[in-house]
Write an enzyme that holds these catalytic residues in place. Structure first.
Site, PDB file in Angstrom:
ATOM      1  N   HIS A   7      -2.635  11.419  -5.635  1.00 31.13           N
ATOM      2  CA  HIS A   7      -1.603  11.265  -4.608  1.00 31.13           C
ATOM      3  C   HIS A   7      -0.695  12.496  -4.512  1.00 31.13           C
ATOM      4  O   HIS A   7      -0.655  13.329  -5.416  1.00 31.13           O
ATOM      5  CB  HIS A   7      -0.752  10.029  -4.901  1.00 31.13           C
ATOM      6  CG  HIS A   7      -0.029  10.104  -6.217  1.00 31.13           C
ATOM      7  ND1 HIS A   7       1.106  10.861  -6.413  1.00 31.13           N
ATOM      8  CD2 HIS A   7      -0.291   9.527  -7.409  1.00 31.13           C
ATOM      9  CE1 HIS A   7       1.519  10.743  -7.650  1.00 31.13           C
ATOM     10  NE2 HIS A   7       0.684   9.951  -8.292  1.00 31.13           N
ATOM     11  N   GLU A  86      -2.146   3.963 -12.144  1.00 26.80           N
ATOM     12  CA  GLU A  86      -1.628   4.869 -13.168  1.00 26.80           C
ATOM     13  C   GLU A  86      -1.435   4.120 -14.485  1.00 26.80           C
ATOM     14  O   GLU A  86      -1.245   2.900 -14.500  1.00 26.80           O
ATOM     15  CB  GLU A  86      -0.310   5.486 -12.695  1.00 26.80           C
ATOM     16  CG  GLU A  86       0.343   6.445 -13.678  1.00 26.80           C
ATOM     17  CD  GLU A  86      -0.506   7.664 -14.006  1.00 26.80           C
ATOM     18  OE1 GLU A  86      -1.529   7.480 -14.701  1.00 26.80           O
ATOM     19  OE2 GLU A  86      -0.129   8.775 -13.586  1.00 26.80           O
TER      20      GLU A  86
END
Length: 203
Positions: A7, A86
């Site tokens: 990202h 994550e």
């Protein structure tokens, strides 16, 4: 072929970066949105049309994926994949880097960046993540179009441990880390072996 994307930025230029993991769902900054749009433009210019798209459930990855898809004339339905989320940084979540180093030490952080060895107190579930990446790589593809995966830095590295050829290639990298707005390319050669064609590229 598999395109693995990290990202875009989640911190402003004048803001101190922190260890942001699974428990902190930040949006992209203006710069992060620019990075995501640049990825979409880059992929479109290369003529990539994705047959499958897997995205972490976190907002920053979903926003990155949406910006990439905006450059595609047609796109597959986005699938949420928890193995792309994550890692949980435990007591280091949301702390600046110097505080993290003070707690776990530089050696532990280097072992994470170069060998994906999980620091004490972090929750990464490496075996489950590696198994998920391996299942993805060995599954029969639904089409001959590439698969796009949009994830985070902590999750992406386990792709390189899911196959012996990728693991060998990873040892030559300066780090397993993908930069924000960066991507890697995993493809197959004529012998159907996985090949790491790029890691850490940015448009």
């Amino acid at each position: 072929m598999f395109i693995i994307v990290r990202h875009g930025n989640t911190f402003e230029a004048d803001e101190q970066p922190r260890r942001i993991g699974a428990r902190t769902d930040l949006p992209l900054t203006a710069k992060g949105k620019e990075q995501a749009r640049a990825l979409g433009a880059c992929f479109a210019a290369r003529g990539w049309r994705f047959g499958r798209m897997l995205v972490s459930p976190l907002l920053r990855t979903r926003q990155t994926a949406e910006a990439i898809l905006a450059h595609m004339p047609s796109a597959p339905q986005v699938e949420t994949a928890d193995f792309l989320r994550e890692v949980d940084h435990g007591p280091d979540e949301n702390l600046p880097e110097e505080a993290v180093v003070a707690r776990i030490g530089k050696e532990a952080l280097n072992a994470w960046e170069h060998g994906a060895e999980v620091p004490p107190g972090w929750v990464a579930e490496p075996e489950a993540r590696i198994a998920a990446w391996r299942d993805l790589f060995t599954a029969e593809p639904a089409s001959d179009q590439p698969t796009l995966l949009v994830t985070s830095n902590g999750a992406a590295r386990f792709a390189l441990l899911a196959d012996p050829h990728l693991h060998k290639a990873a040892k030559a990298l300066p780090s397993l880390k993908l930069p924000t707005g960066g991507y890697g390319i995993v493809a197959r050669n004529g012998q159907q072996q996985l090949v790491l064609q790029a890691w850490g590229e940015r448009p």
